[in-house]
Motif scaffolding. Structure first.
Motif, mmCIF file in Angstrom:
data_model
loop_
_atom_site.group_PDB
_atom_site.id
_atom_site.type_symbol
_atom_site.label_atom_id
_atom_site.label_comp_id
_atom_site.label_asym_id
_atom_site.label_seq_id
_atom_site.Cartn_x
_atom_site.Cartn_y
_atom_site.Cartn_z
ATOM 1 N N LYS A 114 0.891 -1.206 0.071
ATOM 2 C CA LYS A 114 -0.045 -0.215 -0.026
ATOM 3 C C LYS A 114 0.669 1.322 0.014
ATOM 4 O O LYS A 114 0.610 2.312 -0.692
ATOM 5 C CB LYS A 114 -0.929 -0.014 1.320
ATOM 6 N N LEU A 115 1.989 1.333 0.824
ATOM 7 C CA LEU A 115 2.659 2.398 0.849
ATOM 8 C C LEU A 115 3.362 2.904 -0.173
ATOM 9 O O LEU A 115 3.187 4.035 -0.879
ATOM 10 C CB LEU A 115 3.690 2.143 1.994
ATOM 11 N N LEU A 120 4.003 6.067 -5.404
ATOM 12 C CA LEU A 120 4.209 6.142 -6.937
ATOM 13 C C LEU A 120 3.021 6.946 -7.234
ATOM 14 O O LEU A 120 3.201 7.683 -8.286
ATOM 15 C CB LEU A 120 3.856 4.783 -7.349
ATOM 16 N N LYS A 121 1.963 6.610 -6.813
ATOM 17 C CA LYS A 121 0.868 7.522 -7.123
ATOM 18 C C LYS A 121 1.092 8.877 -7.061
ATOM 19 O O LYS A 121 0.533 9.751 -7.869
ATOM 20 C CB LYS A 121 -0.430 7.342 -6.594
ATOM 21 N N ALA A 122 1.560 9.415 -5.721
ATOM 22 C CA ALA A 122 1.805 10.761 -5.625
ATOM 23 C C ALA A 122 3.037 11.374 -6.526
ATOM 24 O O ALA A 122 3.177 12.563 -7.064
ATOM 25 C CB ALA A 122 2.175 11.049 -4.330
ATOM 26 N N SER A 155 -3.934 -5.701 -9.174
ATOM 27 C CA SER A 155 -4.159 -4.756 -10.147
ATOM 28 C C SER A 155 -3.840 -3.264 -10.022
ATOM 29 O O SER A 155 -3.389 -2.407 -11.038
ATOM 30 C CB SER A 155 -5.698 -4.745 -10.547
ATOM 31 N N SER A 156 -3.813 -2.610 -9.030
ATOM 32 C CA SER A 156 -3.309 -1.474 -8.617
ATOM 33 C C SER A 156 -1.666 -1.311 -8.796
ATOM 34 O O SER A 156 -1.333 -0.175 -9.142
ATOM 35 C CB SER A 156 -3.827 -0.804 -7.448
ATOM 36 N N SER A 158 -0.148 -3.035 -11.199
ATOM 37 C CA SER A 158 0.408 -3.399 -12.383
ATOM 38 C C SER A 158 0.561 -2.543 -13.497
ATOM 39 O O SER A 158 1.571 -2.572 -14.212
ATOM 40 C CB SER A 158 -0.806 -4.455 -12.857
ATOM 41 N N LYS A 159 0.134 -1.350 -13.292
ATOM 42 C CA LYS A 159 0.296 -0.073 -14.017
ATOM 43 C C LYS A 159 1.830 0.216 -13.949
ATOM 44 O O LYS A 159 2.456 0.730 -14.977
ATOM 45 C CB LYS A 159 -0.629 0.968 -14.006
ATOM 46 N N TYR A 160 2.242 0.185 -12.856
ATOM 47 C CA TYR A 160 3.678 0.647 -12.372
ATOM 48 C C TYR A 160 4.592 -0.169 -12.951
ATOM 49 O O TYR A 160 5.762 -0.170 -13.188
ATOM 50 C CB TYR A 160 3.568 1.123 -11.024
ATOM 51 N N VAL A 161 4.203 -1.596 -12.670
ATOM 52 C CA VAL A 161 5.277 -2.739 -13.205
ATOM 53 C C VAL A 161 5.097 -2.679 -14.708
ATOM 54 O O VAL A 161 6.281 -2.482 -15.186
ATOM 55 C CB VAL A 161 4.556 -4.160 -12.955
ATOM 56 N N ASN A 162 4.173 -2.337 -15.519
ATOM 57 C CA ASN A 162 4.104 -2.352 -16.772
ATOM 58 C C ASN A 162 4.816 -1.018 -17.333
ATOM 59 O O ASN A 162 5.445 -1.276 -18.379
ATOM 60 C CB ASN A 162 2.756 -2.348 -17.411
ATOM 61 N N GLY A 163 4.612 -0.041 -16.478
ATOM 62 C CA GLY A 163 5.389 1.370 -17.041
ATOM 63 C C GLY A 163 6.944 1.245 -16.591
ATOM 64 O O GLY A 163 7.579 2.289 -17.189
#
Length: 177
Positions: A114-115, A120-122, A155-156, A158-163
């Protein structure tokens, strides 16, 4: 009957003598617990985590990371001389940073992830203010493979893994070098 502190102390049972925490019975029990429970330790509410894994703290850490990287890149080398012309070299605006630099962030003991997600989102949101998000590689670690397996399926994340901004690693601070 009320016992004095001295009487209570004398009745204590010593489970083990003094040793490093990482070599203690409690450490071994804790490691086994997290290995067996995996992310359920947090999901089931057994282990409290809100204080260290929420959007507010994620943004605070992201600001620290942003500040550190911006300071790093704005630091000018004292040995380089600047041209008096108005043309800019690759290093004039970026200090010690180059276009090829990658910035690694390592989280040890990632738990639920979660952290990592909140940080990463921020950081991704900071792209609007020219933060080099695409040059970030966040390495999320834990000693137990069960947490890493959970992250890989989440799933939350995965976008950072793929990027290319997120990678996983099994790491046990006591035994790994």
């Amino acid at each position: 009957t009320s016992q004095t502190m001295e009487e209570q102390r004398k009745r204590r049972i010593e489970i083990e003598s003094y040793k490093r925490f990482s070599q203690s019975i409690i450490w071994n029990l804790m490691m086994r617990f997290y290995d067996e429970q995996g992310e359920k330790a947090w999901a089931d509410g057994i282990v409290p985590h809100f204080v260290s894994s929420n959007a507010f703290i994620g943004k605070a850490y992201a600001k620290l990371i942003y500040g550190y990287i911006m300071d790093l890149c704005s630091t000018k080398s004292t040995s380089t001389s600047r041209s008096k012309s108005k043309s800019k070299s690759n290093n004039d605006e970026s200090g010690n940073c180059t276009e090829d630099d990658v910035y690694y962030i390592v989280e040890v003991g990632g738990g639920t992830g979660k952290l990592c997600f909140y940080i990463l989102k921020a950081l991704e949101e900071m792209k609007q203010i020219n933060f080099p998000f695409d040059k970030i590689v966040y390495v999320l670690t834990d000693f137990t493979q069960s947490n890493i397996s959970f992250w890989k399926q989440h799933s939350s994340l995965s976008k950072y893994v793929n990027g290319g901004q997120l990678d996983f690693c099994q790491f046990e601070a006591v035994n790994d070098e």
